[in-house]
Design a protein around this motif. Structure first.
Motif, short mmCIF file in Angstrom:
data_model
loop_
_atom_site.label_atom_id
_atom_site.label_comp_id
_atom_site.label_asym_id
_atom_site.label_seq_id
_atom_site.Cartn_x
_atom_site.Cartn_y
_atom_site.Cartn_z
N VAL A 106 12.35 0.09 3.03
CA VAL A 106 11.21 0.25 3.94
C VAL A 106 11.45 -0.64 5.15
CG1 VAL A 106 8.71 0.06 4.24
CG2 VAL A 106 9.65 0.62 1.98
N PRO A 169 9.30 4.10 5.63
CA PRO A 169 10.01 4.19 4.35
C PRO A 169 11.02 5.33 4.35
CG PRO A 169 7.90 5.28 4.17
CD PRO A 169 7.96 4.72 5.56
N VAL A 198 3.95 2.30 -1.09
CA VAL A 198 4.17 1.81 0.27
C VAL A 198 2.91 1.15 0.83
CG1 VAL A 198 4.69 2.50 2.65
CG2 VAL A 198 6.13 3.31 0.76
#
Length: 360
Positions: A106, A169, A198
């Motif tokens: 990420v 991401p 995330v």
């Protein structure tokens, strides 16, 4: 539209942009060095602040006073992936998804305002940004060549955009298949990774807003599909999306034998269900679409989707990009010309000044 055709189209667009892995990486003399996004409040986990409506950048956007949630931890270790024109950093880390079980990279960028003491008690809106193509092993929005971060920095100074935290991401778990940003049975749970792991990671490391008024997606092509599908699937978590040249149906070959699950990830079906809900502030969802005038094959499908599903609480905006094609540079131009301002008006911006402690 078949998946092989989408792969060919997206790769062609990537080549036209020169977004090979080497080009995407950009240049930074500090690459690989540790990067910190810490501010004085980052060491105070599980704190929250309730803000008085009417502050700078809009105050309350929903039916409730905006609540800032300070980083909850655990802190991630970031390294320098790129340096933006204004000196801010794009950091990268590896995230082990606690809910999905998937581990992937990420990239994150925070605007200068995030480090300004006058916003020390305020959350910031989050824009989860997804690429087209396979979106693995990198996310091309992390490259400074496309100027997503520098554009948001400039737009926020101009009052055109909120100063978003940009989160980038990986889109897929490998470069062999598309997973439609979904939890396809017996496959890596990419839907949970993108919409649960995330955001949890962002909350662990950054000052954010508790409500969906501070959370949105943007994406192009296959990433536009995933962003669109994600906000329609979880409207309680996300307020809106900028979907640029998006695919509109889940068509990964990995869905074979799982038609019920595939239908549950169909943006049209999700939008139809949401459109039947009462048109209230709490139900509103904001879908910005972008199309280049050269996207002649895709345009009728996107226009038909807008016409059919913009009903009730679903609000839409269509940005037509003159001489624009199916590529990221065209979509950045479209954001500049209207869509980023439209989305920003629907969302919660950071609030300058002191905040009061929430009542227990």
């Amino acid at each position: 539209m078949t998946r092989p055709r989408r792969l060919h189209r997206s790769l062609a667009a990537a080549l036209a942009l020169g977004t090979t892995l080497a080009a995407v990486a950009g240049c930074s003399s500090d690459k690989g060095d540790p990067v910190s996004f810490d501010t004085p409040h980052n060491g105070k986990p599980q704190q929250a602040a309730v803000h008085t409506p009417g502050g700078k950048n809009g105050g309350t956007k929903g039916n409730h006073a905006p609540v800032t949630v300070f980083p909850t931890g655990p802190r991630a270790e970031f390294t320098d992936a790129n340096t933006v024109e204004d000196g801010t950093k794009i950091g990268v880390t590896e995230l082990q998804g606690a809910k999905s079980g998937f581990t992937g990279k990420v990239w994150v960028w925070a605007p200068k305002q995030y480090f300004d003491p006058k916003y020390a008690n305020s959350g910031f809106p989050v824009l989860i940004s997804l690429p087209g193509g396979v979106g693995y092993p990198t996310n091309y929005w992390m490259g400074t060549d496309l100027k997503l971060q520098s554009s948001i920095a400039r737009w926020s100074e101009e009052g055109k955009s909120l100063p978003f935290i940009v989160v980038m991401p990986v889109l897929n778990p490998d470069d062999k298949h598309y997973y439609d940003g979904s939890d396809i049975p017996d496959q890596p749970r990419m839907g949970t990774w993108l919409t649960e792991d995330v955001p949890d990671f962002v909350r662990a490391n950054f000052r954010t807003f508790k409500s969906r008024d501070g959370w949105a997606f943007m994406g192009s092509s296959s990433g536009g599909f995933v962003g669109l599908k994600s906000v329609l699937q979880k409207p309680d978590k996300f307020k809106g999306v900028i979907a640029s040249g998006p695919d509109l149906v889940p068509d990964s070959p990995l869905w074979q034998g799982h038609e019920r699950e595939r239908r549950a990830n169909d943006p049209g079906r999700l939008a139809a269900a949401l459109g039947r809900k009462p048109d209230t502030k709490d139900n509103e969802l904001f879908l910005a679409f972008q199309l280049g005038t050269k996207e002649t094959r895709l345009s009728p499908k996107v226009r038909a989707f807008i016409k059919q599903y913009t009903k009730g609480p679903i609000k839409s905006h269509l940005e037509i990009i003159q001489n624009g094609g199916h590529n990221a540079l065209s979509y950045i131009r479209g954001m500049d010309e209207g869509s980023i301002a439209w989305l920003s008006r629907q969302m919660q911006g950071p609030i300058a000044g002191p905040a009061t402690a929430p009542s227990s």
